[in-house]
Design an enzyme around this catalytic site. Structure first.
Site, short mmCIF file in Angstrom:
data_model
loop_
_atom_site.label_atom_id
_atom_site.label_comp_id
_atom_site.label_asym_id
_atom_site.label_seq_id
_atom_site.Cartn_x
_atom_site.Cartn_y
_atom_site.Cartn_z
N PRO A 62 63.71 92.54 2.80
CA PRO A 62 64.00 92.85 1.40
C PRO A 62 64.59 91.50 0.82
CG PRO A 62 65.68 93.45 3.08
CD PRO A 62 64.53 93.25 3.85
N ASN A 63 64.36 91.70 -0.35
CA ASN A 63 64.81 90.63 -1.37
C ASN A 63 63.79 89.25 -1.25
OD1 ASN A 63 66.55 92.09 -2.76
ND2 ASN A 63 67.85 91.77 -0.76
N ARG A 74 65.29 83.31 -6.69
CA ARG A 74 66.36 83.77 -6.00
C ARG A 74 67.14 82.69 -5.18
NH1 ARG A 74 66.33 86.63 -0.26
NH2 ARG A 74 68.90 87.04 0.05
N TYR A 125 67.28 78.71 -1.15
CA TYR A 125 66.01 79.11 -0.46
C TYR A 125 64.73 78.36 -1.06
CZ TYR A 125 68.42 83.15 1.09
OH TYR A 125 69.42 84.12 1.51
N ASN A 175 60.61 87.32 8.99
CA ASN A 175 61.83 87.20 8.50
C ASN A 175 62.53 88.50 7.97
OD1 ASN A 175 63.98 86.33 6.96
ND2 ASN A 175 62.97 84.82 5.74
N ALA A 179 68.31 90.33 5.03
CA ALA A 179 69.82 90.93 5.49
C ALA A 179 69.47 91.88 6.67
CB ALA A 179 70.18 91.38 4.34
N GLU A 213 61.32 85.33 15.21
CA GLU A 213 62.24 85.59 14.10
C GLU A 213 62.32 84.24 13.27
OE1 GLU A 213 65.99 86.98 15.26
OE2 GLU A 213 67.20 86.30 13.40
N HIS A 232 63.90 82.09 9.39
CA HIS A 232 64.71 82.23 8.38
C HIS A 232 64.40 80.82 7.53
CE1 HIS A 232 66.80 85.75 9.80
NE2 HIS A 232 66.90 84.97 11.03
N ARG A 234 76.33 79.58 7.01
CA ARG A 234 76.49 80.27 5.83
C ARG A 234 77.65 81.25 6.24
NH1 ARG A 234 71.07 82.48 3.41
NH2 ARG A 234 72.61 83.00 1.54
C1 DQA Z 1 67.27 84.93 5.20
C2 DQA Z 1 68.82 84.72 5.64
C3 DQA Z 1 69.38 86.13 5.51
O1 DQA Z 1 70.74 86.10 5.83
C4 DQA Z 1 69.38 86.55 4.01
O2 DQA Z 1 70.06 87.95 3.88
C5 DQA Z 1 67.94 86.58 3.73
C6 DQA Z 1 67.17 85.31 4.06
C7 DQA Z 1 66.57 83.55 5.45
O3 DQA Z 1 65.42 83.71 5.32
O4 DQA Z 1 67.20 82.60 5.22
O5 DQA Z 1 67.55 87.28 2.72
O6 DQA Z 1 66.54 85.75 6.16
#
Ligand code: DQA
Length: 148
Positions: free
Chosen positions: A10-11, A18, A23, A73, A76, A100, A102, A109
């Site tokens: 998501p997102n 964003r 990011y 990825n 959240a 996994e 990120h 964070r």
């Molecule tokens: C994320 C880190 C997560 O905590 C966050 O909710 C994201 C992006 C990252 O790629 O750094 O949406 O997965």
């Protein structure tokens, strides 16, 4: 040719606008293009994004059933989705590598980001290198495929 599934949660479709200070300014399409460029003719890349947990889970089931290595990825969902974790376990249990990734380093964070419920079901975790996190994961999957 083995298909490599890159699954984004998501997102992540909002990358570019964003929180660019966290990011970066690359969009998800930019990241996809850079991975395709790197892979060239060496493999098939299937790059996806969804904000929906059920869709992400169905893609992980598909990866297990088709033996497609996964770069995930979970965004959240990383921090609280036991359902996603169980789906990752199904992939790993099928003997299919799942890494996994990120963009940011969640450990640097907010404290709620310090927990990943997914990591225990992954082969490994790469975090904090921006889009390079995806490239490092792809490189390892290529190494595994070459060893087969
Ligand atoms: C994320 C880190 C997560 O905590 C966050 O909710 C994201 C992006 C990252 O790629 O750094 O949406 O997965």
């Amino acid at each position: 040719m083995t298909r490599i599934l890159v699954i984004n949660g998501p997102n992540l479709g909002r990358l570019g606008s964003r929180e660019p200070e966290i990011y970066g300014s690359q969009t998800l399409a930019d990241i996809e293009a850079s991975l395709r460029e790197r892979l060239a003719d060496a493999g098939e890349l299937d790059f996806r994004q969804s904000d929906d947990e059920a869709t992400l889970i169905s893609w992980l089931h598909e990866a297990a059933d088709t033996a497609s290595p996964v770069i995930l990825n979970p965004a959240a969902f990383t921090h609280y989705s036991y359902a996603l974790r169980d789906a990752c376990h199904i992939v790993s249990e099928a003997g299919v590598p799942l890494i996994e990734v990120h963009l940011s380093n969640p450990h640097a964070r907010e404290s709620f980001r310090h927990t990943s419920v997914v990591s225990g079901a992954a082969l490994g975790v790469i975090a904090g290198f921006g889009a390079e996190s995806y490239h490092l994961a792809l490189s390892h999957i290529q190494t595994l495929l070459e060893r087969q």
